[in-house]
Design an enzyme around this catalytic site. Structure first.
Site, PDB file in Angstrom:
ATOM      1  CG  HIS A  36       0.613 -13.517  -3.169  1.00  0.00           C
ATOM      2  ND1 HIS A  36       0.979 -11.788  -3.019  1.00  0.00           N
ATOM      3  CD2 HIS A  36      -0.586 -13.194  -3.739  1.00  0.00           C
ATOM      4  CE1 HIS A  36      -0.021 -11.303  -3.473  1.00  0.00           C
ATOM      5  NE2 HIS A  36      -0.989 -11.845  -4.002  1.00  0.00           N
ATOM      6  CG  ASN A  38       5.758 -17.113   2.129  1.00  0.00           C
ATOM      7  OD1 ASN A  38       6.251 -17.952   2.725  1.00  0.00           O
ATOM      8  ND2 ASN A  38       6.385 -16.138   1.627  1.00  0.00           N
ATOM      9  N   PRO A 121       9.618  -9.159   0.666  1.00  0.00           N
ATOM     10  CG  PRO A 121      11.340  -7.947  -0.398  1.00  0.00           C
ATOM     11  CD  PRO A 121       9.753  -8.063  -0.389  1.00  0.00           C
ATOM     12  CG  ASP A 161       1.878  -6.571   3.988  1.00  0.00           C
ATOM     13  OD1 ASP A 161       0.890  -5.714   4.608  1.00  0.00           O
ATOM     14  OD2 ASP A 161       1.726  -7.703   3.945  1.00  0.00           O
ATOM     15  CD  GLU A 223      -8.005  -8.815  -2.639  1.00  0.00           C
ATOM     16  OE1 GLU A 223      -7.146  -8.262  -2.192  1.00  0.00           O
ATOM     17  OE2 GLU A 223      -8.040  -9.967  -2.579  1.00  0.00           O
TER      18      GLU A 223
HETATM   19  C1  LIG Z   1      -6.204 -13.378  -1.488  1.00  0.00           C
HETATM   20  N1  LIG Z   1      -6.043 -11.965  -1.916  1.00  0.00           N
HETATM   21  C2  LIG Z   1      -4.715 -11.321  -1.509  1.00  0.00           C
HETATM   22  N2  LIG Z   1      -5.054  -9.911  -1.517  1.00  0.00           N
HETATM   23  C3  LIG Z   1      -4.168  -9.199  -0.951  1.00  0.00           C
HETATM   24  N3  LIG Z   1      -2.863  -9.621  -0.668  1.00  0.00           N
HETATM   25  C4  LIG Z   1      -2.719 -10.962  -0.583  1.00  0.00           C
HETATM   26  C5  LIG Z   1      -3.603 -11.654  -1.276  1.00  0.00           C
HETATM   27  N4  LIG Z   1      -3.250 -13.010  -1.136  1.00  0.00           N
HETATM   28  C6  LIG Z   1      -1.882 -12.956  -0.686  1.00  0.00           C
HETATM   29  N5  LIG Z   1      -1.588 -11.841  -0.444  1.00  0.00           N
HETATM   30  C7  LIG Z   1      -0.269 -11.114   0.078  1.00  0.00           C
HETATM   31  O1  LIG Z   1       0.742 -12.040  -0.022  1.00  0.00           O
HETATM   32  C8  LIG Z   1       1.411 -12.391   1.034  1.00  0.00           C
HETATM   33  C9  LIG Z   1       1.885 -13.912   0.982  1.00  0.00           C
HETATM   34  O2  LIG Z   1       2.911 -13.820   0.258  1.00  0.00           O
HETATM   35  P1  LIG Z   1       4.412 -13.455   0.319  1.00  0.00           P
HETATM   36  O3  LIG Z   1       4.852 -13.580   1.612  1.00  0.00           O
HETATM   37  O4  LIG Z   1       4.347 -12.098  -0.094  1.00  0.00           O
HETATM   38  O5  LIG Z   1       5.329 -14.365  -0.420  1.00  0.00           O
HETATM   39  C10 LIG Z   1       0.377 -12.338   2.177  1.00  0.00           C
HETATM   40  O6  LIG Z   1       0.806 -11.833   3.392  1.00  0.00           O
HETATM   41  C11 LIG Z   1      -0.520 -11.078   1.513  1.00  0.00           C
HETATM   42  O7  LIG Z   1       0.073  -9.979   2.327  1.00  0.00           O
HETATM   43 ZN   LIG Z   2      -2.793 -11.371  -4.907  1.00  0.00          ZN
END
Ligand SMILES: CNc1ncnc2c1ncn2[C@@H]1O[C@H](COP(=O)(O)O)[C@@H](O)[C@H]1O
Ligand SMILES: [Zn+2]
Length: 370
Positions: A36, A38, A121, A161, A223
């Site tokens: 991811h 961020n 996004p 999301d 998860e």
């Molecule tokens: C640890 N396990 C996880 N499980 C579920 N969703 C996750 C995550 N880790 C990250 N995100 C998802 O990725 C977003 C941040 O990256 P982006 O803003 O999209 O680049 C988080 O807000 C969450 O919705």
């Molecule tokens: Zn993930």
């Protein structure tokens, strides 16, 4: 706190020391399919971005937010609020492009040959950022990094999301289709966010539209515990890969095993988010021994302070994987990328060159000595 990897007799015999193992893992070509954006922003990059904003109070809040989480996290739900603060750092296109370039550079320096970055996004009314300008800012970063880090091929997955509505998810999918046709760099969609928010019914229309348009689909699934119905309904959409699959019930497991759906495995993420108690108890072992397709990934390397090389080293030290096993793991990942056949052919050649140049022996099956 990160679990410390103890040296053991296997590790000493197969690699020498943990540092020798880590340096083999760095040298090994690798594929990252679950990162991811961020969550992958390193401390160094975050500090640079905060400096550019010139807001010392943000630096303070960001550091204490991360530290507070690291010291007190007791369940996966504690993780998601972190992004409120991280999103203050990346609330404009320029920051997103910079974060993308830096993050690609870090994966590239770690020996990642092919990277699928994913990101949601995210419009921001305050700065005028829209879903489209957000995604284009990432693509700009990917295009720039293809010049500064040509040894790493990068593709983009747009995330939905679980806190979004059906309409919002459909908008993201339409954007993904448009950018796929325009640039060829967007290859799929993901479903992420807090596992108990939303239901599969909300996301199904967007997943269906994505598949019909030729986008690939990966979904965070199982998860946490007690979301069996949701997992079942998500699997009915026939995803091309799933993320985690930590708590699959017998029915879901059978579904995945018979369809050979690859599972993105994020060891450190699961341990730090407390969905798996220790590395040794991780479901990776069972999946490996059933010879089910798995891909080692980092998830959020910035927040977890990890790297893909470390994830390979942890897997090797925990489950007694030899050099041939690690090579086999990274080589197999080539078959599960969302990139084109041509892209896969290039990667296969690269892996074969590495095998020949590094005397990697014949693979004889996973080491079951653990
Ligand atoms: C640890 N396990 C996880 N499980 C579920 N969703 C996750 C995550 N880790 C990250 N995100 C998802 O990725 C977003 C941040 O990256 P982006 O803003 O999209 O680049 C988080 O807000 C969450 O919705
Ligand atoms: Zn993930």
């Amino acid at each position: 706190m990160k679990e410390k990897i103890e040296s053991n007799a296997f590790l000493t015999e197969a690699y020498g020391s943990y540092d020798d193992l880590l340096s083999f893992c760095k040298h090994l070509p690798k594929i990252e399919l679950h990162a991811h954006l961020n969550g992958s922003i390193s401390k160094e990059t975050a500090i640079q971005l905060i400096d550019r904003k010139g807001d010392p109070s943000l630096a303070q809040r960001w550091a204490s937010t991360l530290e507070g989480w690291a010291n007190a996290a007791s369940k996966l739900d504690d993780f998601f609020p972190l992004f409120k603060c991280i999103y203050e750092i990346t609330n404009n296109e320029e920051a997103i492009t910079y974060a993308t370039i830096q993050t690609i550079g870090e994966f590239s320096d770690d020996g990642v040959t092919y990277l699928e970055l994913r990101s949601t996004p995210r419009p921001n009314l305050g700065t005028g950022m829209t879903k489209a300008s957000y995604a284009n800012a990432i693509l700009k970063g990917i295009q720039s990094a293809s010049k500064s880090h040509p040894s790493t091929t990068v593709r983009l997955i747009l995330s939905l999301d679980r806190r979004e509505s059906t309409e919002s998810c459909l908008d993201t999918v339409d954007l993904a289709i448009q950018l796929k046709n325009k640039t060829g760099l967007v290859v799929g969609i993901d479903l992420c966010g807090p596992p108990t928010d939303g239901t599969a019914v909300v996301f199904a229309p967007a997943i269906k539209r994505a598949k019909e348009s030729g986008l690939k689909v990966t979904l965070h699934a199982a998860e946490i515990q007690n979301i069996d119905t949701d997992t079942q309904n998500l699997l009915l959409t026939s995803p091309d890969r799933i993320g985690h699959g930590t708590f699959l019930n017998t029915h879901a497991k059978t579904h995945l095993l018979t369809s050979s759906t690859p599972i993105e495995i994020c060891l450190t993420s699961n341990v730090l988010c407390k969905t798996v108690e220790t590395y040794a108890q991780h479901h990776l072992q069972g999946l490996l021994f059933q010879d089910h397709p798995v891909i080692l990934c980092t998830d959020d390397k910035g927040v977890f302070g990890s790297s893909l090389s470390e994830e390979y080293a942890i897997a090797a030290a925990t489950f007694q994987l030899r050099k041939e096993d690690l090579y086999e793991l990274s080589r197999r990942a080539v078959e599960f990328v969302f990139g084109s056949e041509e892209c896969k052919r290039t990667l296969r050649n690269e892996w074969e060159r590495f095998r020949q140049n590094n005397g990697i022996g014949k693979w004889t099956g996973w080491n079951r000595g653990v």
